[in-house]
Design an enzyme around this catalytic site. Structure first.
Site, PDB file in Angstrom:
ATOM      1  N   LYS A  54      76.146  85.855  87.645  1.00  0.00           N
ATOM      2  CA  LYS A  54      76.665  85.437  86.343  1.00  0.00           C
ATOM      3  C   LYS A  54      76.266  83.988  86.065  1.00  0.00           C
ATOM      4  CE  LYS A  54      80.384  88.791  86.633  1.00  0.00           C
ATOM      5  NZ  LYS A  54      81.763  89.121  87.017  1.00  0.00           N
ATOM      6  N   GLN A  98      87.277  86.494  88.815  1.00  0.00           N
ATOM      7  CA  GLN A  98      86.535  87.565  89.491  1.00  0.00           C
ATOM      8  C   GLN A  98      87.501  88.479  90.250  1.00  0.00           C
ATOM      9  OE1 GLN A  98      83.103  88.184  89.257  1.00  0.00           O
ATOM     10  NE2 GLN A  98      83.693  90.062  90.305  1.00  0.00           N
ATOM     11  N   ASP A 121      86.252  88.745  79.441  1.00  0.00           N
ATOM     12  CA  ASP A 121      86.217  90.096  80.039  1.00  0.00           C
ATOM     13  C   ASP A 121      86.946  91.112  79.154  1.00  0.00           C
ATOM     14  OD1 ASP A 121      84.680  90.221  82.364  1.00  0.00           O
ATOM     15  OD2 ASP A 121      86.250  89.319  83.606  1.00  0.00           O
TER      16      ASP A 121
END
Ligand code: NAD
Length: 293
Positions: A54, A98, A121
Site C-alpha cells: 500500500k 490493518q 476502507d
C-alpha cells in the site's frame, strides 16, 4: 472454448495512472497532497507485506503515506488514542487500520472510531449505511475493484443474474449491495443486477450458481467452485486468496472453470491488485472531501 483471462494487473496499472494524474491536478490546484496513514499492530508477516504494498502504491501515485507501528501488546485504549489523534490531524486524509488486529483488541471499537470522512476502507457504519441507501461516500476496496474490473472488461451487470458466494462485511455483503443498487459511480449499467447472496448455509449452492450469468467467489476455500457449478459462458470473478503447498490459489478450480466460463479472473493477478488501487482512489476522495469542509 477457453475463457478470456482478465488481466487485473493491467487494469490496476491503467487506473493507477489515472489516479496519479488526478492527484497531480489536485496538488496543482494548490492543495496538499493526499495522505494515507496506515496503522499496523504487531508483526504479522502477511500484514507487513500488505502495508508495504500500500505504501509503494501511494508513492507511485504521488500520495503521501505514513506507517504507524504499534506493539502487539497495545491496548484498545492506546489504539483509540492514536485514531483520535489522526482524526484531528488536518494533514491526514485517510486512515487505515490493518486487519487482523490482535485478539485482545476490540477491533469493532477501533474501526468505529475512525472518522467516517477518513474511512478509506469504508468499514464505518455510517459509510455502510450510505452505501445501503444508494448514496455511497466511500466504496469498499475489493468489491468496488470488482466493479471496475467488470466495467473495463466490457461486462455490464444491469439485468444480469449474479451469484455471490460468501457474505463477509469486507467482500460479499457490500458486493451484493453495490450490484443490487439502481446506480453506481461507474454508471447504471454497472448496477441493477439480480443478486443472490450465498453462504455456508445455502441449500443447493451448485444449483443456484449454475443459473448465474456472473459468479463472484469470496469464500476462502481453495478451488471450491468447480467447473460443473458454472453455466456455460458465465463470467467468473475469483476473490479467494488461499496459500497452499502448490502456492497461491483462488476459490475457483481455475483450469477446468476456464473451459466453461467466457471470462475469468486468475489468482494471483486478478482481483488482488485492484484492492490497493481503490484504496488510492478513496484516499484522493477523502482529501477532496476534507478540503471541502
Ligand atoms: P470470510 O473468510 O470472512 O468469510 C467466508 C464466507 O464464505 C462466509 O460468509 C461463509 O458463509 C462463506 N462460506 C464458507 N464456507 C462456505 C461454503 N461451504 N459454501 C458457501 N459459502 C461458504 O470472507 P472474506 O474475508 O470475504 O474472504 C474470502 C476470501 O477472499 C479469502 O480467501 C480472502 O483471503 C480473500 N480476500 C481477497 C481480497 C483481495 O484483495 N483479493 C480481499 C479480501 C478477501
Amino acid at each position: 472454448m477457453p475463457a478470456t483471462i482478465i488481466d487485473g494487473k493491467q487494469i490496476s496499472k491503467d487506473i493507477q495512472a489515472e489516479i496519479k494524474q488526478q492527484v497531480a491536478d489536485f496538488v496543482a490546484a494548490g492543495y496538499q497532497p493526499p495522505k494515507l496513514v496506515a496503522v499496523l499492530v504487531g508483526e504479522d508477516p502477511a500484514s507487513q507485506v500488505y502495508v508495504r504494498n500500500k505504501e509503494r502504491a501511494c508513492k507511485r501515485a504521488g500520495i503521501d503515506s505514513e506507517l504507524k507501528r504499534m506493539s502487539a501488546e497495545s491496548t484498545t485504549e492506546q489504539l483509540l488514542d492514536l485514531v483520535n489523534q489522526l482524526n484531528q490531524d488536518p494533514a491526514v486524509s485517510g486512515i487505515l487500520v490493518q486487519l487482523p488486529l490482535p485478539p485482545a483488541i476490540d477491533a469493532i471499537k477501533v474501526l468505529d472510531a475512525i472518522s467516517p470522512l477518513k474511512d478509506v476502507d469504508a468499514f464505518h457504519p455510517e459509510n455502510v449505511g450510505l452505501l445501503s441507501q444508494g448514496r455511497p461516500r466511500f466504496l469498499p476496496c475489493t468489491p468496488f475493484g470488482i466493479v471496475h474490473i467488470l466495467k473495463r472488461s466490457g461486462i455490464a451487470t444491469s439485468g444480469k443474474s449474479v451469484c455471490i458466494i460468501g457474505r463477509s462485511d469486507i467482500v460479499g455483503k457490500p458486493m451484493a449491495l453495490m450490484l443490487a443498487q439502481k446506480d453506481s459511480p461507474l454508471g447504471p449499467e454497472m448496477a441493477n443486477a439480480t443478486v443472490t447472496l450465498c453462504h455456508s448455509r445455502t441449500k443447493d449452492l451448485a444449483q443456484v450458481c449454475a443459473t448465474a450469468d456472473i459468479v463472484i467467489a469470496a469464500i476462502g476455500k481453495p478451488e471450491f467452485v468447480s467447473a460443473d457449478m458454472l453455466k456455460p459462458g458465465a463470467i467468473v470473478i475469483d476473490v479467494g486468496i488461499n496459500r497452499t503447498d502448490d502456492g497461491l490459489v483462488g476459490d475457483v478450480d481455475f483450469a477446468p472453470a476456464a473451459e466453461v466460463a467466457s471470462h475469468i479472473t486468475p489468482v494471483p493477478g486478478g482481483v488482488g491488485p485492484l484492492t490497493v488501487t481503490i484504496l488510492l482512489e478513496n484516499t484522493l476522495k477523502a482529501a477532496q472531501l476534507n478540503q471541502a469542509i
